[in-house]
Design an enzyme around this catalytic site. Structure first.
Site, PDB file in Angstrom:
ATOM      1  CE1 TYR A 192      -3.129   2.671   1.175  1.00 31.38           C
ATOM      2  CE2 TYR A 192      -1.223   3.388   2.242  1.00 31.38           C
ATOM      3  CZ  TYR A 192      -2.772   3.510   2.192  1.00 31.38           C
ATOM      4  OH  TYR A 192      -3.394   4.948   1.870  1.00 31.38           O
ATOM      5  CD  GLU A 252      -5.767   4.521  -1.201  1.00 33.49           C
ATOM      6  OE1 GLU A 252      -5.682   4.497   0.497  1.00 33.49           O
ATOM      7  OE2 GLU A 252      -6.683   4.682  -1.306  1.00 33.49           O
TER       8      GLU A 252
END
Ligand code: GDP
Ligand code: MN
Length: 385
Positions: A101, A189
């Site tokens: 992530y 993101e």
């Protein structure tokens, strides 16, 4: 302004972040021709402005033409948490060894960009932050220095990325920071940032929000604002010339003047409530404008109670009262309202309202009283007038 995954990936590619090649389409035939072009297996992905598409059945692997047809057919028109799928993205499917992530956002309290990285990718990152906060690395960037290669490598190491992909992860972080900075994004993101069996690091998903006020600096991104990205209520407000910002709570707020609306948000928050929107009807709001505003607020299904906070100056409270009475005649709201009228013609305004005896409308004399009442009503409690 939130972007769809494929639009975010276009920005990623522009800045050298690795993504799979693909195309966005709106029908099954086009889905098949893109699949043929990028080569099987492909992944068929719903393009909606909400996460968790995978779990909802909006992300499917297809090994051949028949499967591509089947998934495209099923996903187009699908409802994902209230968002209808109109566009799907087809890309060549990747083999996944590991899911990481990565994100960049502005930490307003630190007044610095913040990089976040975790080797626990592909899952809900809020859960990682809550259950195993040590697995989510947070690192501030000096806005004048930018993100150095050394810092990016340090983040990858601290996060526990595999030794052989420290370089690849650092490249991805530097590129992601570059996307965030040069595109005037408020959020960039990647979840998941994958490592392939060949040890290539690439972005499998993209969540990018751009600062709408900086859009004039990015002619290339201008067209994104005309697409399906905008909240439909915000778009309607813009067309009608009303200042409306959607928030996450359940209390609709209408005031006149940005300062009054902002302090109303604060007072409601202080009373334990959570505003659903920011709606500034502006100066000189007449009855017609108030009617529009009420209809906008109620267009959001999340709204459980509405607070009207009007300070009459140029705006006359009797006009506001007339607008509200007219709105109730047309719209017949099913949620309770709390109304505070103060300033120019307030006595007349309050008299009109009490004569109209609108159902489920409560008067309040001070902002605090109004906030407490509306919070109670939104929670389903009774209030004393
Ligand atoms: P989200 O559910 O909305 O976050 O959508 P994502 O784009 O993150 O996809 C959800 C999940 O689908 C990912 O975490 C992957 O596990 C899986 N997935 C997506 N694309 C691929 C792909 O190309 N290959 C494989 N094997 N899995 C994929
Ligand atoms: Mn994802």
């Amino acid at each position: 302004m939130d972007l769809l995954e494929y639009q975010g990936k276009q920005l990623f590619a522009r800045h050298g972040l690795r993504v799979s090649s693909g195309d966005a389409v709106t029908n099954v035939e086009d889905a098949v021709s893109v699949a043929e072009k990028v080569g099987y297996p492909v992944v068929v992905k719903a393009q909606v402005l909400i996460g968790g598409r995978g779990k909802a059945g909006g992300v499917k692997l297809a090994a051949d033409e028949a499967e591509t047809r089947e998934h495209a057919q099923n996903i187009l028109g699908m409802d994902i948490h209230g968002h209808t799928v109109r566009t799907i993205w087809i890309e060549h499917a990747s083999d996944i060894a590991t899911e990481y992530y990565a994100s960049v956002l502005l930490d307003r309290s630190a007044k610095k960009p913040l990089i976040m990285f975790s080797v626990e990718g592909g899952v809900d990152i809020e859960e990682v932050a809550e259950r195993t906060p040590e697995k989510l690395i947070k690192s501030h960037v000096d806005p004048l220095e930018g993100l150095s290669r050394a810092q990016a490598e340090q983040i990858a190491r601290d996060g526990g990325a595999d030794a052989d992909v420290i370089d690849g992860v650092a490249d991805a972080l530097v590129a992601l920071y570059e996307v965030w900075l040069s595109e005037d994004a408020t959020l960039a993101e990647i979840n998941p940032l994958i490592v392939t069996p060949e040890r290539e690091v690439k972005a499998l998903d993209a969540k990018v929000s751009l600062d709408g006020n900086a859009l004039y600096r990015h002619p290339d991104n201008q067209e994104l604002s005309d697409s399906e990205n905008e909240d439909p209520i915000e778009r309607r407000a813009k067309e009608e010339g009303v200042q409306y910002v959607k928030l996450d709570g359940d209390i609709g707020i209408l005031g006149n003047g940005a300062g009054l609306v902002m302090s109303t948000l604060d007072v409601v928050a202080q009373a334990g409530g959570s505003p659903a929107n920011f709606l500034d009807a502006g100066g000189g709001s007449d009855a017609e404008k108030i009617k529009q505003a009420v209809s906008l607020i109620l267009a959001n299904d999340a709204v459980k109670a509405v607070l009207f906070n009007i300070f009459g100056g140029i705006t006359r409270c009797d006009e506001v009262a007339k607008g509200l009475i007219a709105a109730f005649g047309d719209i017949k709201p099913t949620v309770p309202f709390v109304v505070r009228l103060d300033g120019t013609n307030d006595v007349e305004g309050r008299r009109l309202l009490s004569e109209a005896a609108l159902p489920n409308v409560h008067a309040a004399h001070t902002m605090n009283e109004a906030a407490e009442k509306v919070v109670a009503l939104a929670a389903g409690r009774e209030v004393q007038d």
